[in-house]
Design a protein around this motif. Structure first.
Motif, PDB file in Angstrom:
ATOM      1  N   ALA A  36       0.815  -1.214   0.000  1.00 17.43           N
ATOM      2  CA  ALA A  36       0.000   0.000   0.000  1.00 17.43           C
ATOM      3  C   ALA A  36       0.850   1.265   0.000  1.00 17.43           C
ATOM      4  O   ALA A  36       0.398   2.313  -0.468  1.00 17.43           O
ATOM      5  CB  ALA A  36      -0.930   0.005   1.207  1.00 17.43           C
ATOM      6  N   HIS A  37       2.062   1.193   0.524  1.00 13.54           N
ATOM      7  CA  HIS A  37       2.926   2.365   0.638  1.00 13.54           C
ATOM      8  C   HIS A  37       4.193   2.234  -0.211  1.00 13.54           C
ATOM      9  O   HIS A  37       5.171   2.936   0.034  1.00 13.54           O
ATOM     10  CB  HIS A  37       3.320   2.580   2.104  1.00 13.54           C
ATOM     11  N   LEU A  38       4.162   1.378  -1.205  1.00 11.58           N
ATOM     12  CA  LEU A  38       5.352   1.051  -1.978  1.00 11.58           C
ATOM     13  C   LEU A  38       5.995   2.260  -2.641  1.00 11.58           C
ATOM     14  O   LEU A  38       7.212   2.365  -2.705  1.00 11.58           O
ATOM     15  CB  LEU A  38       5.006  -0.002  -3.034  1.00 11.58           C
ATOM     16  N   LEU A  39       5.213   3.186  -3.113  1.00 10.73           N
ATOM     17  CA  LEU A  39       5.748   4.346  -3.808  1.00 10.73           C
ATOM     18  C   LEU A  39       5.987   5.526  -2.877  1.00 10.73           C
ATOM     19  O   LEU A  39       6.409   6.593  -3.331  1.00 10.73           O
ATOM     20  CB  LEU A  39       4.828   4.744  -4.959  1.00 10.73           C
ATOM     21  N   ASP A  40       5.739   5.340  -1.605  1.00 12.65           N
ATOM     22  CA  ASP A  40       5.944   6.390  -0.619  1.00 12.65           C
ATOM     23  C   ASP A  40       7.436   6.526  -0.326  1.00 12.65           C
ATOM     24  O   ASP A  40       8.080   5.565   0.091  1.00 12.65           O
ATOM     25  CB  ASP A  40       5.186   6.032   0.660  1.00 12.65           C
ATOM     26  N   PRO A  41       8.012   7.699  -0.544  1.00 17.45           N
ATOM     27  CA  PRO A  41       9.446   7.864  -0.301  1.00 17.45           C
ATOM     28  C   PRO A  41       9.841   7.708   1.166  1.00 17.45           C
ATOM     29  O   PRO A  41      10.997   7.461   1.480  1.00 17.45           O
ATOM     30  CB  PRO A  41       9.760   9.278  -0.808  1.00 17.45           C
ATOM     31  N   ASP A  42       8.865   7.807   2.080  1.00 20.13           N
ATOM     32  CA  ASP A  42       9.150   7.663   3.505  1.00 20.13           C
ATOM     33  C   ASP A  42       9.042   6.224   3.992  1.00 20.13           C
ATOM     34  O   ASP A  42       9.197   5.973   5.190  1.00 20.13           O
ATOM     35  CB  ASP A  42       8.204   8.542   4.330  1.00 20.13           C
ATOM     36  N   LEU A  43       8.762   5.273   3.104  1.00 26.81           N
ATOM     37  CA  LEU A  43       8.696   3.880   3.509  1.00 26.81           C
ATOM     38  C   LEU A  43      10.093   3.429   3.917  1.00 26.81           C
ATOM     39  O   LEU A  43      11.041   3.533   3.148  1.00 26.81           O
ATOM     40  CB  LEU A  43       8.176   3.003   2.367  1.00 26.81           C
ATOM     41  N   SER A  44      10.205   2.982   5.141  1.00 29.59           N
ATOM     42  CA  SER A  44      11.509   2.548   5.654  1.00 29.59           C
ATOM     43  C   SER A  44      11.298   1.471   6.705  1.00 29.59           C
ATOM     44  O   SER A  44      10.180   1.258   7.182  1.00 29.59           O
ATOM     45  CB  SER A  44      12.255   3.724   6.286  1.00 29.59           C
ATOM     46  N   GLN A  45      12.379   0.835   7.084  1.00 25.47           N
ATOM     47  CA  GLN A  45      12.309  -0.174   8.132  1.00 25.47           C
ATOM     48  C   GLN A  45      11.898   0.462   9.452  1.00 25.47           C
ATOM     49  O   GLN A  45      11.118  -0.121  10.214  1.00 25.47           O
ATOM     50  CB  GLN A  45      13.642  -0.893   8.226  1.00 25.47           C
ATOM     51  N   GLU A  46      12.381   1.669   9.706  1.00 29.54           N
ATOM     52  CA  GLU A  46      11.998   2.371  10.934  1.00 29.54           C
ATOM     53  C   GLU A  46      10.501   2.642  10.957  1.00 29.54           C
ATOM     54  O   GLU A  46       9.851   2.496  11.993  1.00 29.54           O
ATOM     55  CB  GLU A  46      12.774   3.685  11.081  1.00 29.54           C
ATOM     56  N   ARG A  47       9.958   3.047   9.826  1.00 24.34           N
ATOM     57  CA  ARG A  47       8.524   3.321   9.752  1.00 24.34           C
ATOM     58  C   ARG A  47       7.717   2.055   9.994  1.00 24.34           C
ATOM     59  O   ARG A  47       6.705   2.080  10.697  1.00 24.34           O
ATOM     60  CB  ARG A  47       8.181   3.920   8.386  1.00 24.34           C
ATOM     61  N   LEU A  48       8.172   0.940   9.444  1.00 28.70           N
ATOM     62  CA  LEU A  48       7.481  -0.326   9.679  1.00 28.70           C
ATOM     63  C   LEU A  48       7.544  -0.719  11.152  1.00 28.70           C
ATOM     64  O   LEU A  48       6.546  -1.181  11.716  1.00 28.70           O
ATOM     65  CB  LEU A  48       8.089  -1.434   8.811  1.00 28.70           C
ATOM     66  N   CYS A  49       8.696  -0.523  11.763  1.00 28.47           N
ATOM     67  CA  CYS A  49       8.831  -0.831  13.194  1.00 28.47           C
ATOM     68  C   CYS A  49       7.847  -0.008  14.019  1.00 28.47           C
ATOM     69  O   CYS A  49       7.197  -0.535  14.930  1.00 28.47           O
ATOM     70  CB  CYS A  49      10.263  -0.582  13.671  1.00 28.47           C
ATOM     71  N   ALA A  57      14.932  -6.042  15.133  1.00 30.91           N
ATOM     72  CA  ALA A  57      15.293  -7.468  15.116  1.00 30.91           C
ATOM     73  C   ALA A  57      14.065  -8.331  14.826  1.00 30.91           C
ATOM     74  O   ALA A  57      14.137  -9.302  14.054  1.00 30.91           O
ATOM     75  CB  ALA A  57      15.933  -7.863  16.441  1.00 30.91           C
ATOM     76  N   THR A  58      12.929  -7.976  15.427  1.00 30.07           N
ATOM     77  CA  THR A  58      11.695  -8.733  15.182  1.00 30.07           C
ATOM     78  C   THR A  58      11.254  -8.567  13.733  1.00 30.07           C
ATOM     79  O   THR A  58      10.865  -9.540  13.076  1.00 30.07           O
ATOM     80  CB  THR A  58      10.585  -8.280  16.146  1.00 30.07           C
ATOM     81  N   LEU A  59      11.313  -7.341  13.239  1.00 26.78           N
ATOM     82  CA  LEU A  59      10.955  -7.098  11.843  1.00 26.78           C
ATOM     83  C   LEU A  59      11.826  -7.934  10.917  1.00 26.78           C
ATOM     84  O   LEU A  59      11.322  -8.574   9.991  1.00 26.78           O
ATOM     85  CB  LEU A  59      11.089  -5.607  11.505  1.00 26.78           C
ATOM     86  N   TYR A  60      13.129  -7.950  11.157  1.00 21.15           N
ATOM     87  CA  TYR A  60      14.039  -8.734  10.318  1.00 21.15           C
ATOM     88  C   TYR A  60      13.708 -10.222  10.391  1.00 21.15           C
ATOM     89  O   TYR A  60      13.714 -10.921   9.379  1.00 21.15           O
ATOM     90  CB  TYR A  60      15.485  -8.506  10.724  1.00 21.15           C
ATOM     91  N   ARG A  61      13.407 -10.722  11.592  1.00 25.20           N
ATOM     92  CA  ARG A  61      13.097 -12.140  11.748  1.00 25.20           C
ATOM     93  C   ARG A  61      11.804 -12.493  11.009  1.00 25.20           C
ATOM     94  O   ARG A  61      11.731 -13.505  10.312  1.00 25.20           O
ATOM     95  CB  ARG A  61      12.970 -12.504  13.225  1.00 25.20           C
ATOM     96  N   LEU A  66      11.147 -13.903   3.321  1.00 26.62           N
ATOM     97  CA  LEU A  66      10.954 -13.204   2.034  1.00 26.62           C
ATOM     98  C   LEU A  66      12.234 -12.532   1.567  1.00 26.62           C
ATOM     99  O   LEU A  66      12.209 -11.737   0.626  1.00 26.62           O
ATOM    100  CB  LEU A  66       9.833 -12.170   2.160  1.00 26.62           C
ATOM    101  N   GLY A  67      13.344 -12.800   2.239  1.00 27.66           N
ATOM    102  CA  GLY A  67      14.622 -12.206   1.865  1.00 27.66           C
ATOM    103  C   GLY A  67      14.932 -10.914   2.602  1.00 27.66           C
ATOM    104  O   GLY A  67      15.925 -10.273   2.318  1.00 27.66           O
ATOM    105  N   GLY A  68      14.063 -10.508   3.499  1.00 28.28           N
ATOM    106  CA  GLY A  68      14.257  -9.268   4.244  1.00 28.28           C
ATOM    107  C   GLY A  68      13.366  -8.165   3.719  1.00 28.28           C
ATOM    108  O   GLY A  68      12.787  -8.268   2.632  1.00 28.28           O
ATOM    109  N   VAL A  69      13.280  -7.118   4.492  1.00 32.22           N
ATOM    110  CA  VAL A  69      12.399  -5.994   4.163  1.00 32.22           C
ATOM    111  C   VAL A  69      12.840  -5.304   2.873  1.00 32.22           C
ATOM    112  O   VAL A  69      12.040  -5.093   1.958  1.00 32.22           O
ATOM    113  CB  VAL A  69      12.362  -4.970   5.316  1.00 32.22           C
ATOM    114  N   ALA A  70      14.108  -4.952   2.798  1.00 35.09           N
ATOM    115  CA  ALA A  70      14.606  -4.208   1.635  1.00 35.09           C
ATOM    116  C   ALA A  70      14.480  -5.039   0.359  1.00 35.09           C
ATOM    117  O   ALA A  70      14.049  -4.521  -0.681  1.00 35.09           O
ATOM    118  CB  ALA A  70      16.053  -3.783   1.865  1.00 35.09           C
ATOM    119  N   ALA A  71      14.825  -6.307   0.439  1.00 36.56           N
ATOM    120  CA  ALA A  71      14.739  -7.169  -0.743  1.00 36.56           C
ATOM    121  C   ALA A  71      13.289  -7.329  -1.186  1.00 36.56           C
ATOM    122  O   ALA A  71      12.991  -7.307  -2.395  1.00 36.56           O
ATOM    123  CB  ALA A  71      15.362  -8.530  -0.455  1.00 36.56           C
ATOM    124  N   TYR A  72      12.378  -7.472  -0.226  1.00 40.78           N
ATOM    125  CA  TYR A  72      10.968  -7.614  -0.572  1.00 40.78           C
ATOM    126  C   TYR A  72      10.447  -6.340  -1.245  1.00 40.78           C
ATOM    127  O   TYR A  72       9.795  -6.399  -2.295  1.00 40.78           O
ATOM    128  CB  TYR A  72      10.126  -7.934   0.671  1.00 40.78           C
TER     129      TYR A  72
END
Length: 152
Positions: A36-49, A57-61, A66-72
């Motif tokens: 839903a936020h794929l094209l949002d420039p503010d999409l980041s691992q911190e935002r997901l956390c 660490a939980t997000l990564y696990r 799926l290969g990790g957040v960035a790869a997905y």
């Protein structure tokens, strides 16, 4: 169902299956959020956390299968670029596609695209029999980026 059964019976599922089920459900929620936020420039691992109230660490696990957040996120962005390249009604400049989909540059996007699909974006267009878009200069792209930044 295993989680429900465990909750009703008061016992945890054997073999940590409850944790796996929870992580699967969480992974589906995270991937839906990313989509839903794929094209949002503010999409980041911190935002997901923050959005899912979890540690990095939980997000990564959770996202590791799926290969990790960035790869997905990159795979999903490349899939959207691929679809746009094959759409005969769309004639985007590759620099615009790269920028719109969160890539640092057109060359970065092109390398990632070729690694994933085996063809460059231009080769994909050509293989589909689509014409190349008219040239757009870097100043026009910078101007359009500036206009978008003013809008919100």
């Amino acid at each position: 169902l295993q989680l429900f059964a465990a909750a009703v019976s008061g016992a945890a599922p054997a073999g940590g299956e409850g944790r796996g089920a929870v992580e699967d459900a969480l992974r589906r929620r995270i991937t839906a959020y990313v989509e839903a936020h794929l094209l949002d420039p503010d999409l980041s691992q911190e935002r997901l956390c923050r959005a899912f109230h979890m540690s990095r660490a939980t997000l990564y696990r959770v996202m590791q299968p799926l290969g990790g957040v960035a790869a997905y996120a990159q795979a999903r962005r490349l899939a959207r670029i691929h679809a746009e390249l094959l759409d005969p009604t769309r004639h985007h400049h590759l620099g615009r596609l790269a920028e719109e989909h969160g890539f640092a540059s057109q060359s970065h996007m092109s390398r990632a695209y070729k690694a994933r699909y085996g063809l460059s974006p231009s080769e994909t267009r050509a293989a589909a029999g689509l014409p190349a878009p008219s040239p757009v200069d870097d100043e026009q792209i910078a101007y359009e980026r500036w206009l978008r930044s003013l809008g919100g």
